[in-house]
Design an enzyme around this catalytic site. Sequence first.
Site, PDB file in Angstrom:
ATOM      1  N   ASP A  20      26.266  18.838  29.492  1.00 25.12           N
ATOM      2  CA  ASP A  20      27.700  18.708  29.305  1.00 25.12           C
ATOM      3  C   ASP A  20      28.217  17.738  30.377  1.00 25.12           C
ATOM      4  O   ASP A  20      27.508  17.461  31.359  1.00 25.12           O
ATOM      5  CB  ASP A  20      28.351  20.089  29.452  1.00 25.12           C
ATOM      6  CG  ASP A  20      29.866  20.021  29.440  1.00 25.12           C
ATOM      7  OD1 ASP A  20      30.435  19.429  28.511  1.00 25.12           O
ATOM      8  OD2 ASP A  20      30.483  20.564  30.380  1.00 25.12           O
ATOM      9  N   ASP A  22      32.246  17.282  31.335  1.00 24.03           N
ATOM     10  CA  ASP A  22      33.457  17.713  32.019  1.00 24.03           C
ATOM     11  C   ASP A  22      33.293  19.102  32.639  1.00 24.03           C
ATOM     12  O   ASP A  22      32.959  20.071  31.955  1.00 24.03           O
ATOM     13  CB  ASP A  22      34.641  17.707  31.053  1.00 24.03           C
ATOM     14  CG  ASP A  22      34.916  16.316  30.509  1.00 24.03           C
ATOM     15  OD1 ASP A  22      35.031  15.380  31.310  1.00 24.03           O
ATOM     16  OD2 ASP A  22      34.997  16.160  29.271  1.00 24.03           O
TER      17      ASP A  22
END
Length: 253
Positions: A20, A22
């Site tokens: 991922d 953010d």
Amino acid sequence: MIKISNGGRFDRVPNAILFDTDNTLYHYDPAHALAMSAVRDKVAATFSIEPADFDRAFATARREVKARLKDTAASHSRLLYLQRMLEIIGLGSQVLLALDLEQTYWRTFLGKAVLFDGVKELLDDIRLLGIPTAIVTDLTAQIQFRKMVYFGLDRYFDYIVTSEEAGYDKPHGAQFELALEKVRPSGDCIWMIGDNPVNDIGGARRRIDAVTLQKLHQGVQPGQGENAADAVFDEFGQVRRLLGRLGQQGAAH
């Protein structure tokens, strides 16, 4: 140190690692708060609007956009939030101003966002081990690509999949499955590294049976039940050491 709850899943070097972006590779909240402050100040100065009124209008706009667009990349659009916010406070769509405020947000955000310590060193180790990598991230491709370039991470990852490209936000399986289609791993041991227990951890486990590692820091709580990660860590150096041990074990055999 890294806390492994399912040691049997960490018995070999992974065939691919998905990340991922953010709030996993960098701390999202401080950058977001400063970016929102810059936008709030500009609107307040331009239209003599109280900051509290701006906050209420923006919160309503964000809620409306998300309710309308649901689990799509556009549901995260700051431009749509700001357009609707301007409409809510009685100014109409104000196209030029909405664009200017969006640029203010992202310019401030990128200027304040800082990678967590050890991210690039971990990615160097992964590349030396010959492990393919991919980003799986929500939001639109343009801003996520800009983040990768800003952080200097574009050369570290083999592939990127955004929810704009896949058609759905996580935890829907489309992003994870498209990432594996691109990576074409040589085996079935796939790691997923993320912060969100539902979207990153639970989603990756249910859809691609990934070995899951959750990044913990301020504002992030460990997942529970089916969203509990196979391992949790608070520093990327801990993941480096885990990979190093697995690489040594593999070389010994």
